[in-house]
Scaffold this motif. Structure first.
Motif, PDB file in Angstrom:
ATOM      1  N   SER A   1     -89.951-101.983 -98.944  1.00  0.00           N
ATOM      2  CA  SER A   1     -89.360-101.524-100.201  1.00  0.00           C
ATOM      3  C   SER A   1     -90.383-100.807-101.074  1.00  0.00           C
ATOM      4  O   SER A   1     -90.095 -99.743-101.637  1.00  0.00           O
ATOM      5  N   LEU A   2     -91.599-101.381-101.172  1.00  0.00           N
ATOM      6  CA  LEU A   2     -92.623-100.787-102.033  1.00  0.00           C
ATOM      7  C   LEU A   2     -93.094 -99.432-101.496  1.00  0.00           C
ATOM      8  O   LEU A   2     -93.320 -98.501-102.273  1.00  0.00           O
TER       9      LEU A   2
ATOM     10  N   HIS B   1     -92.180-113.100 -96.737  1.00  0.00           N
ATOM     11  CA  HIS B   1     -91.182-112.016 -96.778  1.00  0.00           C
ATOM     12  C   HIS B   1     -91.857-110.666 -97.005  1.00  0.00           C
ATOM     13  O   HIS B   1     -91.222-109.740 -97.523  1.00  0.00           O
ATOM     14  N   ARG B   2     -93.119-110.570 -96.607  1.00  0.00           N
ATOM     15  CA  ARG B   2     -93.892-109.359 -96.909  1.00  0.00           C
ATOM     16  C   ARG B   2     -93.351-108.125 -96.206  1.00  0.00           C
ATOM     17  O   ARG B   2     -93.486-107.009 -96.724  1.00  0.00           O
ATOM     18  N   ALA B   3     -92.739-108.297 -95.041  1.00  0.00           N
ATOM     19  CA  ALA B   3     -92.248-107.114 -94.306  1.00  0.00           C
ATOM     20  C   ALA B   3     -91.187-106.388 -95.133  1.00  0.00           C
ATOM     21  O   ALA B   3     -91.250-105.158 -95.326  1.00  0.00           O
ATOM     22  N   LEU B   4     -90.197-107.142 -95.625  1.00  0.00           N
ATOM     23  CA  LEU B   4     -89.150-106.523 -96.445  1.00  0.00           C
ATOM     24  C   LEU B   4     -89.734-105.953 -97.731  1.00  0.00           C
ATOM     25  O   LEU B   4     -89.401-104.830 -98.139  1.00  0.00           O
TER      26      LEU B   4
ATOM     27  N   GLY C   1     -82.963 -89.378-103.630  1.00  0.00           N
ATOM     28  CA  GLY C   1     -81.824 -90.283-103.727  1.00  0.00           C
ATOM     29  C   GLY C   1     -81.705 -91.198-102.524  1.00  0.00           C
ATOM     30  O   GLY C   1     -81.470 -92.397-102.652  1.00  0.00           O
ATOM     31  N   VAL C   2     -81.878 -90.633-101.306  1.00  0.00           N
ATOM     32  CA  VAL C   2     -81.789 -91.434-100.081  1.00  0.00           C
ATOM     33  C   VAL C   2     -82.916 -92.465-100.033  1.00  0.00           C
ATOM     34  O   VAL C   2     -82.705 -93.645 -99.718  1.00  0.00           O
ATOM     35  N   ILE C   3     -84.128 -92.019-100.360  1.00  0.00           N
ATOM     36  CA  ILE C   3     -85.279 -92.937-100.327  1.00  0.00           C
ATOM     37  C   ILE C   3     -85.110 -94.064-101.336  1.00  0.00           C
ATOM     38  O   ILE C   3     -85.368 -95.239-101.038  1.00  0.00           O
TER      39      ILE C   3
ATOM     40  N   ARG D   1     -84.162 -99.664-102.825  1.00  0.00           N
ATOM     41  CA  ARG D   1     -83.408-100.660-103.587  1.00  0.00           C
ATOM     42  C   ARG D   1     -82.760-101.680-102.672  1.00  0.00           C
ATOM     43  O   ARG D   1     -82.714-102.884-102.979  1.00  0.00           O
ATOM     44  N   LEU D   2     -82.236-101.230-101.546  1.00  0.00           N
ATOM     45  CA  LEU D   2     -81.601-102.128-100.590  1.00  0.00           C
ATOM     46  C   LEU D   2     -82.591-103.189-100.104  1.00  0.00           C
ATOM     47  O   LEU D   2     -82.296-104.392-100.114  1.00  0.00           O
ATOM     48  N   TYR D   3     -83.763-102.750 -99.666  1.00  0.00           N
ATOM     49  CA  TYR D   3     -84.761-103.703 -99.159  1.00  0.00           C
ATOM     50  C   TYR D   3     -85.302-104.591-100.276  1.00  0.00           C
ATOM     51  O   TYR D   3     -85.637-105.762-100.050  1.00  0.00           O
ATOM     52  N   LEU D   4     -85.391-104.052-101.485  1.00  0.00           N
ATOM     53  CA  LEU D   4     -85.876-104.861-102.608  1.00  0.00           C
ATOM     54  C   LEU D   4     -84.894-105.994-102.921  1.00  0.00           C
ATOM     55  O   LEU D   4     -85.307-107.142-103.132  1.00  0.00           O
TER      56      LEU D   4
END
Length: 589
Positions: A39-40, A32-35, A87-89, A94-97
């Protein structure tokens, strides 16, 4: 409602027991490294944006308020734009995490559950169900939290490095003062990690103990109430809960000793900045804007210090939980499948040759059993409790492997069959049937999910279940309660018989499958079974004379061996042991 198609786990746990728990979990993370990397990276970009804001405040104060060489409005709009961008970033990060976390949890649950489904009966004889539930829920969650959120927290902690780099570029001596507490925090973090690990393991183990008590009492609630043992069981749960409370209290005591120190060391840095920075401003070696910016940077360092303690605790809890999960995954199943050529046309020829078998606890059930059951023959097994009657059926279906000797189906060792094929050919109805909390149609069609309603109803009629099912308000669509307890014992047995008959196996084993049915209903079931037994090899574990009457042969089992073999009439005339068994079991015609 249409369920989404099931996705297999993208990776598994590394089988090398010598690796650390993190290295064993690495294939799962890598899948799951892509997601996770997305996120990171977004989190890191958000940090870069965040640390620019105090520097803009510094420049704005020095140039727009003190020197009055630039317009203050420009800095206000720049700071507002950076805040919106951050805020957008952070939202996307958070979504991808969270997606990464849920994907990891999905795979972990499927890996553990899939392994549990492959384990043999012997495994479940040894392990408590509450213990398994705990490892498949709270332990998985602890590992998932660390694998997903641990890297994110580490990235968040890099704000200290970024902020320190900016502080060095602004005022190197003051930057060193602000970071003076960092080595001490690192030292305390290592000490806290060593103190927390043992208690983290104990917490998870004791939570599993509580889960076991709750699980057993919910499943056995009718027995508890029958013996008015509610208070005694509550006391048992209280004792287990006290153990958990002590472990959590000890964990809290350790954290309360270390965490306040780690939290407040960063505030020491803030005080030093105000003291040293103030003196530097007085001496003309720093500006007011620099002091304000450094205060902001030191405040930014506080959350990473707190998260550093958090990640240490999460890591210890995850390490303990991972080891408990690996204990399950590293346990091989006793039943191994082998590639083989299987007889395409099953006849139902069943043979036990010199079979010896002992249960995992050492109880010897069969000792040199020799028995041949011809295709299409119906055999009743009779014997005292513990003689080994039920074990014969379990070995035929290969729920267990023999300790010695062989069990052969159509001349082929059952260990050479694929399990799915073998259990299609050997159907078994246990004396304590289990029903799922789904409709009666789904319960009967469990072995053949694609069976039509007509086929399900035909199997139910053969098992004597069609009558009472049609009397229910929702008929075959009625959902039974957990474990089928909304039905009587006899009704559950008839549904279980229908479930086995629908699969239409060439070998059918009825393990005292009509013990909970009254004599009249049993007679009706037997009349239906007589027709269904034609051409089908059937083993009946019998205690009633009416059940024995179904059989072509009667086998008396004693001490794990065949003690007598013949028809009911022959054994009554020739075997004193047989007559004693019938008398002791109070079998009546």
């Amino acid at each position: 409602m249409i369920s989404p198609p099931r996705r297999a786990p993208k990776a598994g746990i590394h089988p090398d027991k010598g690796k650390s728990w993190l290295r064993r979990a690495w294939p799962l993370v890598r899948a799951h490294r892509a997601l996770l990397i997305t996120s990171l990276v977004l989190s890191f970009i958000g940090l870069i944006v965040q640390v620019q804001i105090p520097d803009l405040v510094r420049v704005g104060i020095d140039k727009a308020l003190i020197d009055r060489t630039e317009d203050l409005t420009r800095y206000v709009w720049l700071i507002a734009a950076l805040a919106v961008a951050q805020g957008v970033i952070n939202f996307l990060a958070r979504l991808y995490l969270l997606r990464t976390a849920y994907e990891l949890e999905y795979d972990l649950r499927n890996i553990v559950f899939g392994h549990l489904m492959r384990m043999s009966y012997g495994f479940y004889d040894r392990v408590q169900s509450g213990e398994l539930m705990s490892r498949a829920t709270s332990d998985i969650r602890a590992v998932q939290m660390y694998l997903a959120f641990g890297p994110s927290i580490l990235v968040q902690c890099t704000i200290a490095v970024i902020a320190f780099a900016l502080m060095l570029s602004i005022n190197a001596p003051l930057a060193v003062v602000a970071m003076a507490a960092m080595p001490v925090i690192g030292f305390l973090g290592v000490r806290m990690r060593k103190a927390i690990f043992p208690i983290s393991w104990l917490i998870q183990a004791r939570l599993a103990g509580v889960a076991t008590v709750v699980d057993e009492n919910i499943q056995g609630v009718r027995i508890v109430k029958a013996f008015a043992a509610e208070q005694r069981q509550i006391n048992g749960l209280t004792e287990a809960a006290d153990g958990v409370r002590w472990a959590y209290t000890t964990d809290a005591r350790i954290r309360s000793r270390w965490m306040p120190v780690m939290d407040n060391l960063s505030r020491v840095g803030l005080a030093l900045v105000l003291l040293v920075g103030g003196l530097m401003v007085i001496d003309g070696n720093a500006t007011v804007g620099t002091i304000v910016a450094f205060n902001s940077y030191v405040l930014m360092l506080m959350p990473p210090f707190r998260m550093l303690g958090m990640i240490i605790m999460m890591g210890q809890r995850a390490a303990a939980s991972a080891q408990r999960i690996y204990d399950i995954l590293d346990t091989p199943t006793d039943i191994q499948e082998h590639d083989s050529t299987e007889a395409p046309h099953p006849r139902g020829d069943l043979r036990f040759a010199g079979v010896r078998f002992a249960y995992p606890d050492g109880t010897l059930a069969l000792d040199g059993l020799d028995l041949r059951i011809s295709p299409g023959e119906t055999v009743a097994l009779v014997g005292a409790t513990g003689a080994g009657k039920s074990t014969i059926g379990r070995l035929a279906a290969r729920f267990y492997d023999v300790s010695d000797g062989r069990v052969l189906l159509d001349g082929q060792d059952v260990r050479d069959y694929r399990l799915a094929t073998l259990r299609d050919r050997v159907g078994i109805v246990p004396d304590e049937p289990f029903l799922f909390s789904v409709s009666l149609h789904e319960n009967i069609a469990f072995g053949r999910p694609g069976a039509s309603r007509d086929e399900v109803e035909a199997a139910a009629r053969a098992a004597g279940a069609d009558g009472f099912i049609r009397e229910l308000p929702e008929g075959y669509d009625a959902v039974v309660g957990e474990r089928g307890y909304t039905l009587s014992g006899g009704q559950r047995q008839r549904v279980a018989i229908a479930r086995a008959l629908l699969v239409n196996p060439p070998v059918l084993i009825l393990d005292d499958a009509t013990s909970a049915v009254d004599v009249r209903v049993e007679h009706d079931i037997h009349e239906s079974l007589r027709a269904l037994m034609e051409g089908r090899t059937t083993i009946v574990v019998a205690h009633r004379l009416a059940t024995i009457g179904l059989a072509d042969r009667v086998i008396l089992i004693e001490d794990g061996r065949v003690a007598a073999d013949g028809t009911h009439v022959e054994l009554l005339a020739s075997s004193e042991k047989y007559r004693k068994v019938l008398a002791s079991q109070a079998v009546v015609a």
